[in-house]
Motif scaffolding. Structure first.
Motif, PDB file in Angstrom:
ATOM      1  N   LEU A 102       0.829  -1.199   0.000  1.00  0.00           N
ATOM      2  CA  LEU A 102       0.000   0.000   0.000  1.00  0.00           C
ATOM      3  C   LEU A 102       0.867   1.255   0.000  1.00  0.00           C
ATOM      4  O   LEU A 102       0.578   2.227  -0.705  1.00  0.00           O
ATOM      5  N   LYS A 103       1.967   1.238   0.779  1.00  0.00           N
ATOM      6  CA  LYS A 103       2.884   2.381   0.772  1.00  0.00           C
ATOM      7  C   LYS A 103       3.532   2.555  -0.596  1.00  0.00           C
ATOM      8  O   LYS A 103       3.771   3.684  -1.044  1.00  0.00           O
ATOM      9  N   ARG A 104       3.811   1.429  -1.250  1.00  0.00           N
ATOM     10  CA  ARG A 104       4.445   1.503  -2.557  1.00  0.00           C
ATOM     11  C   ARG A 104       3.544   2.202  -3.579  1.00  0.00           C
ATOM     12  O   ARG A 104       4.027   2.884  -4.493  1.00  0.00           O
ATOM     13  N   VAL A 105       2.231   2.035  -3.430  1.00  0.00           N
ATOM     14  CA  VAL A 105       1.303   2.707  -4.336  1.00  0.00           C
ATOM     15  C   VAL A 105       1.459   4.219  -4.222  1.00  0.00           C
ATOM     16  O   VAL A 105       1.497   4.938  -5.228  1.00  0.00           O
ATOM     17  N   PHE A 106       1.574   4.729  -2.978  1.00  0.00           N
ATOM     18  CA  PHE A 106       1.744   6.170  -2.777  1.00  0.00           C
ATOM     19  C   PHE A 106       3.154   6.625  -3.142  1.00  0.00           C
ATOM     20  O   PHE A 106       3.347   7.767  -3.590  1.00  0.00           O
ATOM     21  N   LEU A 107       4.135   5.739  -2.945  1.00  0.00           N
ATOM     22  CA  LEU A 107       5.523   6.133  -3.169  1.00  0.00           C
ATOM     23  C   LEU A 107       5.881   6.171  -4.640  1.00  0.00           C
ATOM     24  O   LEU A 107       6.592   7.068  -5.087  1.00  0.00           O
ATOM     25  N   GLU A 108       5.375   5.212  -5.408  1.00  0.00           N
ATOM     26  CA  GLU A 108       5.786   5.078  -6.793  1.00  0.00           C
ATOM     27  C   GLU A 108       4.690   5.446  -7.798  1.00  0.00           C
ATOM     28  O   GLU A 108       4.967   5.572  -8.975  1.00  0.00           O
ATOM     29  N   GLY A 109       3.453   5.564  -7.340  1.00  0.00           N
ATOM     30  CA  GLY A 109       2.349   5.812  -8.253  1.00  0.00           C
ATOM     31  C   GLY A 109       2.195   7.273  -8.632  1.00  0.00           C
ATOM     32  O   GLY A 109       2.627   8.184  -7.914  1.00  0.00           O
ATOM     33  N   ASN A 110       1.568   7.482  -9.774  1.00  0.00           N
ATOM     34  CA  ASN A 110       1.220   8.835 -10.208  1.00  0.00           C
ATOM     35  C   ASN A 110       0.100   9.372  -9.319  1.00  0.00           C
ATOM     36  O   ASN A 110      -0.919   8.714  -9.140  1.00  0.00           O
ATOM     37  N   PRO A 111       0.256  10.571  -8.717  1.00  0.00           N
ATOM     38  CA  PRO A 111      -0.776  11.058  -7.788  1.00  0.00           C
ATOM     39  C   PRO A 111      -2.142  11.238  -8.442  1.00  0.00           C
ATOM     40  O   PRO A 111      -3.172  10.961  -7.816  1.00  0.00           O
ATOM     41  N   TYR A 112      -2.174  11.700  -9.687  1.00  0.00           N
ATOM     42  CA  TYR A 112      -3.457  11.859 -10.369  1.00  0.00           C
ATOM     43  C   TYR A 112      -4.100  10.503 -10.632  1.00  0.00           C
ATOM     44  O   TYR A 112      -5.313  10.329 -10.457  1.00  0.00           O
ATOM     45  N   LEU A 113      -3.269   9.548 -11.051  1.00  0.00           N
ATOM     46  CA  LEU A 113      -3.783   8.205 -11.287  1.00  0.00           C
ATOM     47  C   LEU A 113      -4.253   7.571  -9.984  1.00  0.00           C
ATOM     48  O   LEU A 113      -5.239   6.825  -9.956  1.00  0.00           O
ATOM     49  N   LEU A 114      -3.585   7.903  -8.892  1.00  0.00           N
ATOM     50  CA  LEU A 114      -3.973   7.373  -7.592  1.00  0.00           C
ATOM     51  C   LEU A 114      -5.338   7.896  -7.165  1.00  0.00           C
ATOM     52  O   LEU A 114      -6.170   7.152  -6.656  1.00  0.00           O
ATOM     53  N   VAL A 115      -5.578   9.202  -7.388  1.00  0.00           N
ATOM     54  CA  VAL A 115      -6.877   9.780  -7.050  1.00  0.00           C
ATOM     55  C   VAL A 115      -7.979   9.148  -7.888  1.00  0.00           C
ATOM     56  O   VAL A 115      -9.055   8.801  -7.378  1.00  0.00           O
ATOM     57  N   ILE A 116      -7.708   8.964  -9.181  1.00  0.00           N
ATOM     58  CA  ILE A 116      -8.702   8.334 -10.056  1.00  0.00           C
ATOM     59  C   ILE A 116      -8.994   6.905  -9.583  1.00  0.00           C
ATOM     60  O   ILE A 116     -10.147   6.472  -9.543  1.00  0.00           O
ATOM     61  N   THR A 117      -7.947   6.194  -9.188  1.00  0.00           N
ATOM     62  CA  THR A 117      -8.126   4.820  -8.729  1.00  0.00           C
ATOM     63  C   THR A 117      -8.982   4.766  -7.474  1.00  0.00           C
ATOM     64  O   THR A 117      -9.845   3.889  -7.326  1.00  0.00           O
ATOM     65  N   MET A 118      -8.764   5.699  -6.538  1.00  0.00           N
ATOM     66  CA  MET A 118      -9.553   5.717  -5.305  1.00  0.00           C
ATOM     67  C   MET A 118     -11.018   6.027  -5.592  1.00  0.00           C
ATOM     68  O   MET A 118     -11.921   5.417  -5.008  1.00  0.00           O
ATOM     69  N   VAL A 119     -11.264   6.991  -6.504  1.00  0.00           N
ATOM     70  CA  VAL A 119     -12.645   7.317  -6.858  1.00  0.00           C
ATOM     71  C   VAL A 119     -13.319   6.125  -7.537  1.00  0.00           C
ATOM     72  O   VAL A 119     -14.469   5.772  -7.232  1.00  0.00           O
ATOM     73  N   VAL A 120     -12.592   5.503  -8.453  1.00  0.00           N
ATOM     74  CA  VAL A 120     -13.142   4.346  -9.162  1.00  0.00           C
ATOM     75  C   VAL A 120     -13.400   3.192  -8.192  1.00  0.00           C
ATOM     76  O   VAL A 120     -14.399   2.473  -8.299  1.00  0.00           O
ATOM     77  N   SER A 121     -12.502   3.017  -7.199  1.00  0.00           N
ATOM     78  CA  SER A 121     -12.703   1.964  -6.196  1.00  0.00           C
ATOM     79  C   SER A 121     -13.972   2.209  -5.397  1.00  0.00           C
ATOM     80  O   SER A 121     -14.713   1.273  -5.080  1.00  0.00           O
ATOM     81  N   LEU A 122     -14.230   3.481  -5.079  1.00  0.00           N
ATOM     82  CA  LEU A 122     -15.457   3.821  -4.350  1.00  0.00           C
ATOM     83  C   LEU A 122     -16.689   3.507  -5.192  1.00  0.00           C
ATOM     84  O   LEU A 122     -17.669   2.921  -4.700  1.00  0.00           O
ATOM     85  N   LEU A 123     -16.656   3.884  -6.465  1.00  0.00           N
ATOM     86  CA  LEU A 123     -17.782   3.585  -7.351  1.00  0.00           C
ATOM     87  C   LEU A 123     -17.969   2.082  -7.510  1.00  0.00           C
ATOM     88  O   LEU A 123     -19.101   1.586  -7.542  1.00  0.00           O
ATOM     89  N   HIS A 124     -16.859   1.359  -7.590  1.00  0.00           N
ATOM     90  CA  HIS A 124     -16.933  -0.095  -7.711  1.00  0.00           C
ATOM     91  C   HIS A 124     -17.633  -0.697  -6.495  1.00  0.00           C
ATOM     92  O   HIS A 124     -18.469  -1.600  -6.619  1.00  0.00           O
TER      93      HIS A 124
END
Length: 597
Positions: A325-347
């Motif tokens: 989970l830390k690796r997602v924040f450390l290495e991931g694109n912040p915009y892509l991370l926000v989109i992923t969280m929103v999409v996870s909520l919709l899912h």
């Protein structure tokens, strides 16, 4: 904080892409639940510490404060020693870093200092020894040595940190080739060609005998040491320090005030960056950094780490998932991370709505006319196989509970689609399944049998081929694990075949009015979200293709809905006709054998 060092232990992977599909599906399903639980616990703990901490007294004489002022220049010394208690300030070999005139918690480039060096371990350290970093701060011009005549206790503070962590050695992969012949033949050939491979083959042969013994603890080197001075100038009441801060507060005995808090920040130090210490290690990298950290950021790191520990203690998070989970924040694109969280909520929302409407449909359904009963049974068997696979792979109890509830619901749906009776004629009571009249007395059962007959031939052929491939080229813990792994992989890859009998029934009946379209709409939206995850999340190619297979089935369903118009006079899934929308109930039992439009 300095990024984690590139050097470190790497993990090896085993098995093919097909064998990784159930694990990827499990990680995708559990990602949203894990991050939501962590955020909820962290926020709750933060506000609880704010609202329920003791009130500050009004008398200033009863308050304690920081001994140092903001921006006050500090000197720093960092010593490395194999002893936990340090007083050898005259040993120049132990001093590895010295900085002067560091402004105390001012936010500028002059407050952050870094240094990278190589450390050469001693023989004692290689033999499971210990190493400690002793860091001392003092007002500029004052020494850290208590034996120095100019030493002032209120001007100097420090803290000790262990540079070596003792962790249980990762157990070797218990999976093995069940046939055994292929691996051994390759090993013999490799030994014949490369004599140096003999020792490695011998080590692999001894691995299985050690798996059942006690955990082996080995020393790991921390390549990063990040020293943060916490920006805390709060005036606390005596015996009224908040419980989340009290363990880190260093009180000066004579005045009762506190020294600045030194925080060794390990939040971004992932386990796979740690370096195992053994006889072959000759030098070790060491990245040092000192800088300020805000009170809120410090508390956030502490609360998140505590929430990880709570999840692990409850079994809702496995070892290593926190690092992922830390690796997602450390290495991931912040915009892509926000989109992923929103999409996870919709899912999650669409998943809940699909679940709700699925229960509602089968609870109110009074007729199996036009519905495939065999698909319901096969769906239960697929859910059961996935549950047993997760149980065999020591999955967290949260994922197991979710899968177990799904198995129970699928079995309940069998009771709505068929008659379940208990046969007590034998010595052991047995369950007997009998088709409902609304299903057996019309063309639905005939079409369902035809579709299932030919699709079973295709499915059994694919399962047999994949199982043989998995047995020959993949590694498994046991024959039982091979059976579960093969069946689970087939469920993910070929599960869409089980949706085809309903397409065939729709085609023969020239109608789709009997389908639970509300539930299918939410599932279709979830499939679109899965398509997005297929591009965002790293996964095997076959698993990515398995996501798009559902799109094809749903598109065929949509085409059938467009081609076959809905007859308003026929009975819908809830036992009501289009002309009975105002509350008149239709007599379903009398129309069980009526051919559908």
């Amino acid at each position: 904080m300095a990024p984690p060092a590139a050097a470190g232990g790497g993990g090896g992977g085993g098995g093919g892409e097909e064998g990784q599909q159930p694990r990827q599906q499990q990680q995708q399903n559990g990602f949203g639940q894990t991050i939501t639980g962590i955020i909820r616990i962290a926020v709750f703990w933060y506000f609880a510490s704010k609202f329920f901490s003791p009130k500050k007294p009004t008398d200033p004489s009863n308050l304690i404060s920081n001994l140092f002022q903001k921006g006050e220049p500090l000197d720093m010394w960092l010593y490395l020693s194999e002893h936990e208690k340090f007083n050898d300030f005259g040993n120049e070999a132990s001093l590895v870093w010295h900085e002067t005139n560091i402004p105390y918690v001012t936010w500028g480039p002059e407050s952050t200092r870094t240094l990278s060096l190589k450390y050469y371990p001693s023989q004692a350290l290689k033999n499971n020894g210990s190493l400690y970093a002793h860091v001392f701060f003092a007002r500029s011009g004052y020494p850290p040595d208590p034996n120095d005549p100019e030493f002032q206790p209120q001007a100097t503070f420090g803290r000790t940190y262990s540079v070596v962590a003792y962790l249980p050695k990762s157990r070797s992969d218990k999976r093995k080739s069940l046939l055994g012949n292929t691996k051994e033949g390759e090993a013999v050939e490799s030994v014949a060609m490369h004599g140096t491979m003999l020792l490695q083959v011998a080590d692999d042969a001894e691995t299985d005998s050690k798996d059942d013994g006690p955990d082996e603890w080995i020393a790991y080197w921390k390549p990063n040491i990040t020293i943060n001075l916490v920006e805390d100038f709060t005036r606390y009441g005596h015996n009224a320090v908040p419980p989340n801060i009290a363990p880190y507060l260093n009180i000066e005995p004579s005045t009762g005030n506190y020294y600045p808090t030194i925080f060794f920040n390990e939040f971004w130090l992932l386990r796979d960056k740690l370096i195992a210490i053994n006889e072959s290690v000759t030098e070790l990298p060491l990245n040092l950094e000192v800088g300020p950290i805000s009170m809120m950021k410090w508390q956030l790191f502490l609360q998140i780490d505590q929430s990880f520990q709570i999840h692990r203690s409850y079994g809702s998070m496995l070892e290593g998932e926190a690092d992922e989970l830390k690796r997602v924040f450390l290495e991931g694109n912040p915009y892509l991370l926000v989109i992923t969280m929103v999409v996870s909520l919709l899912h999650s929302v669409f998943d809940f709505l699909a679940f709700k409407n699925d229960i509602q449909f089968w609870n109110k359904n009074k007729s199996m006319e036009g519905l495939s009963a065999k698909s319901v049974v096969v769906s239960f068997l697929c859910q059961l196989v996935v549950f047993l696979y997760l149980l065999d792979n020591e999955t967290s109890w949260m994922i197991l509970a979710s899968s177990g509830i799904g198995v129970c619901i699928e079995f309940w749906k069998i009771g709505k689609a068929m008659h379940i009776e208990i046969d007590r004629s034998g010595r052991i009571p047995m369950l007997r399944f009998r088709d409902r009249d609304s299903y057996a007395s019309n063309k639905t059962k005939e079409y369902d049998d035809i579709a299932m007959k030919y699709l079973s031939y295709v499915l059994f052929f694919l399962v047999a081929c994949f199982s043989v491939y998995s047995l020959m080229y993949e590694r498994h813990k046991s024959w039982y694990s091979w059976i579960l792994s093969s069946l689970t992989s087939c469920v993910y890859m070929f599960g869409f075949i089980m949706m085809c009998p309903q397409l065939f029934i729709n085609y023969k009946l020239k109608s789709v009015a009997h389908l639970p379209w509300r539930q299918m709409t939410y599932k279709f939206l979830n499939t679109i979200i899965d398509d997005l995850f297929a591009f965002v999340i790293k996964m095997p190619t076959l698993h990515r293709l398995s996501v798009f297979r559902d799109d094809l089935i749903f598109l065929i369903y949509l085409y059938q809905r467009w081609v076959y118009p809905v007859d308003k006079k026929r009975i819908n899934e809830f036992g009501f006709g289009g002309e009975d929308e105002h509350g008149q109930t239709s007599a379903i039992a009398d129309q069980d054998d009526k051919k559908t439009n």
